[in-house]
Design a protein around this motif. Structure first.
Motif, PDB file in Angstrom:
ATOM      1  N   GLN A   1     -22.818   4.746  -0.702  1.00 17.24           N
ATOM      2  CA  GLN A   1     -22.163   5.891  -1.338  1.00 17.24           C
ATOM      3  C   GLN A   1     -20.674   5.888  -1.036  1.00 17.24           C
ATOM      4  OE1 GLN A   1     -24.486   9.092   0.261  1.00 17.24           O
ATOM      5  NE2 GLN A   1     -25.985   9.002  -1.393  1.00 17.24           N
ATOM      6  N   ARG A   2     -20.346   5.626   0.213  1.00 12.24           N
ATOM      7  CA  ARG A   2     -18.940   5.620   0.634  1.00 12.24           C
ATOM      8  C   ARG A   2     -18.154   4.509  -0.064  1.00 12.24           C
ATOM      9  NH1 ARG A   2     -16.741   5.120   6.805  1.00 12.24           N
ATOM     10  NH2 ARG A   2     -14.604   5.659   6.311  1.00 12.24           N
ATOM     11  N   GLN A   3     -18.813   3.392  -0.321  1.00 16.18           N
ATOM     12  CA  GLN A   3     -18.152   2.266  -0.974  1.00 16.18           C
ATOM     13  C   GLN A   3     -18.119   2.401  -2.494  1.00 16.18           C
ATOM     14  OE1 GLN A   3     -16.479  -0.284   0.605  1.00 16.18           O
ATOM     15  NE2 GLN A   3     -16.807   1.053   2.351  1.00 16.18           N
ATOM     16  N   GLY A   4     -18.774   3.434  -3.012  1.00 15.71           N
ATOM     17  CA  GLY A   4     -18.737   3.667  -4.448  1.00 15.71           C
ATOM     18  C   GLY A   4     -19.719   2.832  -5.253  1.00 15.71           C
ATOM     19  N   PHE A   5     -20.812   2.405  -4.622  1.00 18.00           N
ATOM     20  CA  PHE A   5     -21.834   1.666  -5.362  1.00 18.00           C
ATOM     21  C   PHE A   5     -22.363   2.543  -6.486  1.00 18.00           C
ATOM     22  CE2 PHE A   5     -21.395  -0.960  -1.874  1.00 18.00           C
ATOM     23  CZ  PHE A   5     -22.371  -1.925  -1.704  1.00 18.00           C
ATOM     24  N   ALA A   6     -22.749   1.931  -7.579  1.00 15.04           N
ATOM     25  CA  ALA A   6     -23.330   2.664  -8.698  1.00 15.04           C
ATOM     26  C   ALA A   6     -24.646   3.297  -8.263  1.00 15.04           C
ATOM     27  CB  ALA A   6     -23.577   1.712  -9.876  1.00 15.04           C
ATOM     28  N   GLU A   7     -24.946   4.461  -8.826  1.00 14.38           N
ATOM     29  CA  GLU A   7     -26.163   5.188  -8.459  1.00 14.38           C
ATOM     30  C   GLU A   7     -27.415   4.330  -8.652  1.00 14.38           C
ATOM     31  OE1 GLU A   7     -28.605   9.178  -9.789  1.00 14.38           O
ATOM     32  OE2 GLU A   7     -26.446   9.106 -10.140  1.00 14.38           O
ATOM     33  N   ASN A   8     -27.474   3.582  -9.752  1.00 12.78           N
ATOM     34  CA  ASN A   8     -28.639   2.729  -9.999  1.00 12.78           C
ATOM     35  C   ASN A   8     -28.744   1.605  -8.974  1.00 12.78           C
ATOM     36  OD1 ASN A   8     -29.539   4.216 -12.155  1.00 12.78           O
ATOM     37  ND2 ASN A   8     -28.569   2.921 -13.690  1.00 12.78           N
ATOM     38  N   THR A   9     -27.628   1.089  -8.514  1.00 13.03           N
ATOM     39  CA  THR A   9     -27.633   0.055  -7.479  1.00 13.03           C
ATOM     40  C   THR A   9     -28.185   0.621  -6.185  1.00 13.03           C
ATOM     41  OG1 THR A   9     -25.738  -1.059  -8.490  1.00 13.03           O
ATOM     42  CG2 THR A   9     -26.175  -1.550  -6.165  1.00 13.03           C
ATOM     43  N   ILE A  10     -27.736   1.809  -5.822  1.00 13.71           N
ATOM     44  CA  ILE A  10     -28.223   2.458  -4.601  1.00 13.71           C
ATOM     45  C   ILE A  10     -29.726   2.680  -4.694  1.00 13.71           C
ATOM     46  CG2 ILE A  10     -28.133   4.578  -3.222  1.00 13.71           C
ATOM     47  CD1 ILE A  10     -25.130   4.758  -3.996  1.00 13.71           C
ATOM     48  N   LYS A  11     -30.182   3.198  -5.819  1.00 12.59           N
ATOM     49  CA  LYS A  11     -31.621   3.447  -6.000  1.00 12.59           C
ATOM     50  C   LYS A  11     -32.411   2.148  -5.903  1.00 12.59           C
ATOM     51  CE  LYS A  11     -31.302   7.583  -8.855  1.00 12.59           C
ATOM     52  NZ  LYS A  11     -31.537   8.154 -10.188  1.00 12.59           N
ATOM     53  N   ALA A  12     -31.901   1.074  -6.495  1.00 16.60           N
ATOM     54  CA  ALA A  12     -32.608  -0.208  -6.475  1.00 16.60           C
ATOM     55  C   ALA A  12     -32.705  -0.761  -5.053  1.00 16.60           C
ATOM     56  CB  ALA A  12     -31.918  -1.214  -7.392  1.00 16.60           C
ATOM     57  N   PHE A  13     -31.600  -0.756  -4.323  1.00 17.48           N
ATOM     58  CA  PHE A  13     -31.621  -1.255  -2.939  1.00 17.48           C
ATOM     59  C   PHE A  13     -32.563  -0.418  -2.079  1.00 17.48           C
ATOM     60  CE2 PHE A  13     -27.350  -3.427  -3.502  1.00 17.48           C
ATOM     61  CZ  PHE A  13     -27.827  -4.700  -3.258  1.00 17.48           C
ATOM     62  N   LEU A  14     -32.495   0.906  -2.210  1.00 19.25           N
ATOM     63  CA  LEU A  14     -33.357   1.767  -1.397  1.00 19.25           C
ATOM     64  C   LEU A  14     -34.824   1.598  -1.777  1.00 19.25           C
ATOM     65  CD1 LEU A  14     -31.195   4.994  -1.074  1.00 19.25           C
ATOM     66  CD2 LEU A  14     -31.535   3.170   0.605  1.00 19.25           C
ATOM     67  N   SER A  15     -35.091   1.374  -3.042  1.00 17.06           N
ATOM     68  CA  SER A  15     -36.465   1.120  -3.468  1.00 17.06           C
ATOM     69  C   SER A  15     -36.996  -0.156  -2.809  1.00 17.06           C
ATOM     70  CB  SER A  15     -36.532   0.996  -4.992  1.00 17.06           C
ATOM     71  OG  SER A  15     -37.831   0.669  -5.400  1.00 17.06           O
ATOM     72  N   ASP A  16     -36.191  -1.205  -2.820  1.00 14.80           N
ATOM     73  CA  ASP A  16     -36.587  -2.456  -2.177  1.00 14.80           C
ATOM     74  C   ASP A  16     -36.810  -2.255  -0.672  1.00 14.80           C
ATOM     75  OD1 ASP A  16     -36.398  -3.720  -4.624  1.00 14.80           O
ATOM     76  OD2 ASP A  16     -34.446  -4.647  -4.195  1.00 14.80           O
ATOM     77  N   LEU A  17     -35.928  -1.496  -0.036  1.00 14.40           N
ATOM     78  CA  LEU A  17     -36.073  -1.243   1.397  1.00 14.40           C
ATOM     79  C   LEU A  17     -37.295  -0.389   1.694  1.00 14.40           C
ATOM     80  CD1 LEU A  17     -32.350  -0.793   2.471  1.00 14.40           C
ATOM     81  CD2 LEU A  17     -33.925  -2.619   3.149  1.00 14.40           C
ATOM     82  N   ASN A  18     -37.640   0.529   0.795  1.00 12.79           N
ATOM     83  CA  ASN A  18     -38.857   1.327   0.980  1.00 12.79           C
ATOM     84  C   ASN A  18     -40.104   0.450   0.925  1.00 12.79           C
ATOM     85  OD1 ASN A  18     -38.279   4.117   1.504  1.00 12.79           O
ATOM     86  ND2 ASN A  18     -37.354   4.197  -0.531  1.00 12.79           N
ATOM     87  N   ILE A  19     -40.095  -0.561   0.061  1.00 16.97           N
ATOM     88  CA  ILE A  19     -41.220  -1.496  -0.003  1.00 16.97           C
ATOM     89  C   ILE A  19     -41.318  -2.259   1.320  1.00 16.97           C
ATOM     90  CG2 ILE A  19     -42.162  -3.531  -1.172  1.00 16.97           C
ATOM     91  CD1 ILE A  19     -40.757  -2.464  -3.742  1.00 16.97           C
ATOM     92  N   LEU A  20     -40.177  -2.711   1.840  1.00 15.13           N
ATOM     93  CA  LEU A  20     -40.161  -3.381   3.145  1.00 15.13           C
ATOM     94  C   LEU A  20     -40.660  -2.433   4.231  1.00 15.13           C
ATOM     95  CD1 LEU A  20     -39.450  -5.735   5.062  1.00 15.13           C
ATOM     96  CD2 LEU A  20     -37.111  -4.787   5.150  1.00 15.13           C
ATOM     97  N   ALA A  21     -40.209  -1.189   4.200  1.00 18.36           N
ATOM     98  CA  ALA A  21     -40.621  -0.207   5.207  1.00 18.36           C
ATOM     99  C   ALA A  21     -42.123   0.034   5.159  1.00 18.36           C
ATOM    100  CB  ALA A  21     -39.855   1.097   5.007  1.00 18.36           C
ATOM    101  N   ASP A  22     -42.693   0.060   3.966  1.00 22.24           N
ATOM    102  CA  ASP A  22     -44.147   0.205   3.843  1.00 22.24           C
ATOM    103  C   ASP A  22     -44.865  -0.997   4.460  1.00 22.24           C
ATOM    104  OD1 ASP A  22     -43.920   2.650   2.544  1.00 22.24           O
ATOM    105  OD2 ASP A  22     -44.216   1.808   0.540  1.00 22.24           O
TER     106      ASP A  22
END
Length: 97
Positions: free
Chosen positions: A46-67
């Motif tokens: 967010q601080r670096q200004g990543f696009a909202e869809n990019t943030i959602k995609a990365f967090l989605s991937d990390l949630n799969i890893l977290a699971d």
């Protein structure tokens, strides 16, 4: 002391912009949980200004890893072996193309 940032909040067109104070996440260590690391990474994006869809995609991937490894797992405990098993599971064990 954690750094505080001021983030703009979208409002009605023509309205005076509002702001939200957001405290920076604490510094991470190898003992920090994957959940804490994900929060810090989201803050960074967010601080670096990543696009909202990019943030959602990365967090989605990390949630799969977290699971897969457990959201409370310390980042320093996630090994190359764990990541290789995760990649194999994504390709052949998850049941999703």
């Amino acid at each position: 002391m954690a750094e505080q940032l001021t983030l703009p909040i979208e409002d009605a067109p023509g309205a005076e912009p509002a702001t939200l104070k957001v405290a920076a996440p604490p510094d991470l260590t190898a003992r920090s949980s994957l959940r804490a690391a994900m929060g810090a990474f989201e803050f960074h994006m967010q601080r670096q200004g990543f696009a909202e869809n990019t943030i959602k995609a990365f967090l989605s991937d990390l949630n799969i890893l977290a699971d897969f490894v457990g959201v409370g797992t310390a980042v320093g405990d996630i090994s190359t072996r764990d990541l290789n098993r995760f990649a194999d599971w994504l390709v052949s064990g998850r049941g999703v193309p």
